[in-house]
Design an enzyme around this catalytic site. Structure first.
Site, PDB file in Angstrom:
ATOM      1  N   GLU A  64      54.097  -2.300 -31.015  1.00 47.08           N
ATOM      2  CA  GLU A  64      53.526  -1.792 -29.663  1.00 47.08           C
ATOM      3  C   GLU A  64      53.087  -2.880 -28.723  1.00 47.08           C
ATOM      4  O   GLU A  64      53.876  -2.820 -27.593  1.00 47.08           O
ATOM      5  CB  GLU A  64      52.137  -0.970 -30.215  1.00 47.08           C
ATOM      6  CG  GLU A  64      51.604  -0.299 -29.013  1.00 47.08           C
ATOM      7  CD  GLU A  64      50.306   0.947 -29.765  1.00 47.08           C
ATOM      8  OE1 GLU A  64      50.090   1.916 -28.892  1.00 47.08           O
ATOM      9  OE2 GLU A  64      50.240   0.751 -30.904  1.00 47.08           O
ATOM     10  N   GLU A 307       6.713  -4.490 -32.966  1.00 51.50           N
ATOM     11  CA  GLU A 307       5.555  -3.728 -32.425  1.00 51.50           C
ATOM     12  C   GLU A 307       4.911  -4.366 -31.345  1.00 51.50           C
ATOM     13  O   GLU A 307       4.489  -3.839 -30.598  1.00 51.50           O
ATOM     14  CB  GLU A 307       4.716  -3.263 -33.533  1.00 51.50           C
ATOM     15  CG  GLU A 307       5.195  -2.156 -34.578  1.00 51.50           C
ATOM     16  CD  GLU A 307       4.887  -0.755 -34.164  1.00 51.50           C
ATOM     17  OE1 GLU A 307       5.157   0.130 -35.045  1.00 51.50           O
ATOM     18  OE2 GLU A 307       4.464  -0.554 -33.131  1.00 51.50           O
TER      19      GLU A 307
END
Lengths: 501, 117
Positions: A64, A307
């Site tokens: 390809e 947090e």
């Protein structure tokens, strides 16, 4: 009865675990995936790792992309294919479309010329690996699918005679469809690996699956992988595969004498501890004790905070009498603070593993797991948790994770559902409403391998941290979030029920 | 006088397609005139580097090297018309076209050989 064929390790991180050793040696494996699933990269990486890591030369047969395109495309990953070619560790067989090679067809033909070229390349550098990319492009260049299928069988036999271990990439029209177009799976269906790149809840999720290996074993199911610069494809294997998880009976401090007492003398060194509770119940405090206690005992401690900000964390710690700045300066504490959303869970897991490898902590804390829950799908999150806990246990470190319950008084959290079977110890923190006052309760729900306190005890927080006091008496339903006071007479009746004969 | 036609036929081993292609190539050379053609037959098994240079995939492969245009035909060359157009030789071979049908003009078709198909 399954014979056990030899395996050839690919060198692709994590894949060889999923493939239980690697690809079937001396055979052809088809690597199938939809467009964009990283098939070509897998093929190239297979050869590059072979050359660099194992000194096994490889041949790249490209139908390809031209060799120069492939070389240019992988430069950004840090792979220098030109150099490998010069060192005779890699050879290209260029079968990519070219204006010069357009041809009219007159009569019957076969692919003998291709086989000769491959054989010649393999012999000239002593190749042990061959990659062909992609079979779809071969079908496109020729007009006779039946012929191509027949010739592919010849090529597969030819490769086997050459003694090389090969991969060929194939395109599947869609994820979840047939393995490959053109019925390719009919003839080369012995060994199949599938790469997927699926959109799941608005996020891309790449996975690899060994669909089958004839004559040898492999892990079943899909495993997530990421693609990164310098390392290419990295597969994240899960806890099911990491077999060597022996536990120690050595105890380490939780950093808080009361909690140590509650769990029979401290946590186990390679355990995973889950601390669960509503917001404000004291999870970060327990984390802080855990880190400070570890540092005081001479351990290296790593905090992964999702947090609160660094400043907030350090300020909190100071408020409880623990000096994080000093510990950090002395190298006994490392803090990594990040917004949960900036990485996918798969990337996050790799970053955490990197940080652990680099800093080599004895204990790790994650505050909180719940903050990461919203970053990916439920499946991704579960895999992340499994991957992380497994990695930590494997390193024989202690890991403490916090998880936020959705309502103030209790209830189930998604995190807990995933992690509870993986943890060795679970600490629950709850608000307890007593006659109009909010008090706090702590209990050791689970402590694998040890006796532990079964009471729900009241605790307080002051300038020196957490202090665990007496158990709540006369109240039931605390963990459910519906504390109910049992009257004295009821208590007597209940205790009578359990009185021994 | 036009330049000689330089043709290279790539085959692989001694398969039946190779044998047929060689026979048909000989016929082509006969029709064009032997002094006109310069023919080379390359076995990809013994000369893989030449196969690499010419980017051979399918064989037999007949390549018109010169004079331009550079053209290629894949197959055992059994279809005359395709070979003619494929090599850009329609003009020179047009006088044979009427006899040709699809096979080669002026000869009986070769009996089918037991092939490796």
């Amino acid at each position: 009865m399954i014979e056990h064929l030899a395996k050839l390790p690919t060198g692709i991180t994590g894949f060889d675990l999923v493939a239980m050793g690697g690809l079937p040696k001396g055979r052809l494996t088809i690597v199938s995936g939809s467009a964009g699933a990283a098939k070509t990269m897998f093929a190239v990486q297979y050869l590059v790792e072979g050359a660099i890591r194992y000194g096994q030369p490889g041949v790249m047969v490209t139908f390809e992309e031209s060799p120069s395109d492939i070389t240019r495309n992988v430069k950004s990953l840090g792979w220098d294919l030109e150099q490998l070619v010069a060192q005779r560790k890699l050879a290209f067989v260029d079968v990519s479309p070219h204006p010069d090679t357009e041809a009219t067809v007159s009569g019957a033909y076969e692919l003998g010329g291709l086989i000769s070229r491959i054989r010649s390349a393999v012999t000239s550098i002593g190749a042990e690996r061959v990659a062909m990319d992609s079979i779809h492009a071969l079908f496109t260049q020729l007009d006779d699918p039946a012929l191509v299928r027949r010739e592919m069988l010849r090529i597969a036999h030819g490769l086997r005679d050459m003694g090389v271990t090969s991969v060929i990439t194939a395109e599947r029209p869609i994820d979840g469809g047939p393995v490959a177009r053109y019925g390719v799976e009919e003839f080369v269906a012995d060994n199949v690996v599938i790469l997927r790149n699926q959109l799941e809840q608005e996020k891309r999720r790449r996975t690899v699956e060994v669909l089958k290996f004839r004559g040898s074993g492999h892990q079943k199911g899909e495993y997530p992988f990421t693609i990164s610069a310098q390392r290419g494809i990295e597969v994240v294997p899960l806890s099911a595969i990491e077999l060597k998880q022996h536990s120690t009976s050595v105890r380490i401090t939780s950093g808080n004498a009361d909690i140590d007492a509650m769990c029979g003398g401290g946590f186990f060194r390679d355990s995973i501890i889950l601390v669960s509770g509503a917001t404000g119940t004291g999870k970060t405090l327990i984390t802080t004790h855990f880190l400070a206690g570890g540092a005081a005992a001479g351990e290296r401690c790593l905090l992964l905070a999702f947090e609160e900000s660094r400043e907030q964390l350090f300020r909190n710690a100071t408020g409880w009498g623990m000096d994080f700045e000093r510990l950090e300066a002395e190298g006994r504490l490392k803090v990594i603070c990040e917004y949960p959303e900036i990485s996918s869970l798969e990337d996050r897991l790799l970053e955490i593993k990197s940080a652990i490898t680099e800093y080599k902590p004895n204990r790790v804390a994650v505050d909180s797991l719940s903050a990461l829950e919203r970053v990916g799908s439920v499946k991704s999150f579960r895999e992340f948790v499994i991957g992380l806990t497994s990695h930590i246990k494997h390193q024989e470190m202690a890991g403490l994770f916090t998880s936020t319950t959705p309502t103030l008084l209790g209830g189930d959290s998604v995190t807990e559902n995933h992690i509870s079977t993986l943890t060795d110890s679970i600490i629950l923190l709850r608000y307890v409403e007593i006659f109009g006052e909010m008090r706090r309760g702590i209990t050791m729900l689970k402590m694998r391998g040890s006796r532990h306190d079964k009471d729900i005890r009241e605790f307080t927080i002051d300038g020196t941290g957490m202090h665990v006091g007496k158990p709540f008496r006369g109240i039931s339903g605390i963990l459910r979030g519906e504390p109910q006071h049992t009257r004295a007479s009821e208590l007597e009746r209940l205790s009578d029920l359990f009185k021994e004969g | 006088m036009t330049d000689p036609l330089h043709l290279v036929l790539f085959v692989t081993g001694d398969s039946s397609t190779a044998a047929a292609a060689i026979i048909n190539l000989r016929r082509l050379v006969e029709l064009l005139g032997e002094d006109r053609c310069n023919v080379e037959i390359v076995d990809t098994q013994t000369s893989p580097e030449k196969a690499d240079a010419a980017r051979v995939m399918a064989t037999p492969l007949l390549v018109r090297m010169s004079p331009p245009p550079r053209r290629r035909v894949i197959g055992d060359l059994s279809q005359f018309a395709k070979v003619a157009t494929g090599l850009g030789l329609e003009a020179e071979l047009s006088k044979f076209r009427r006899e040709a049908q699809d096979g080669w003009p002026g000869r009986a078709t070769a009996p089918p050989t037991a092939g490796d198909r």
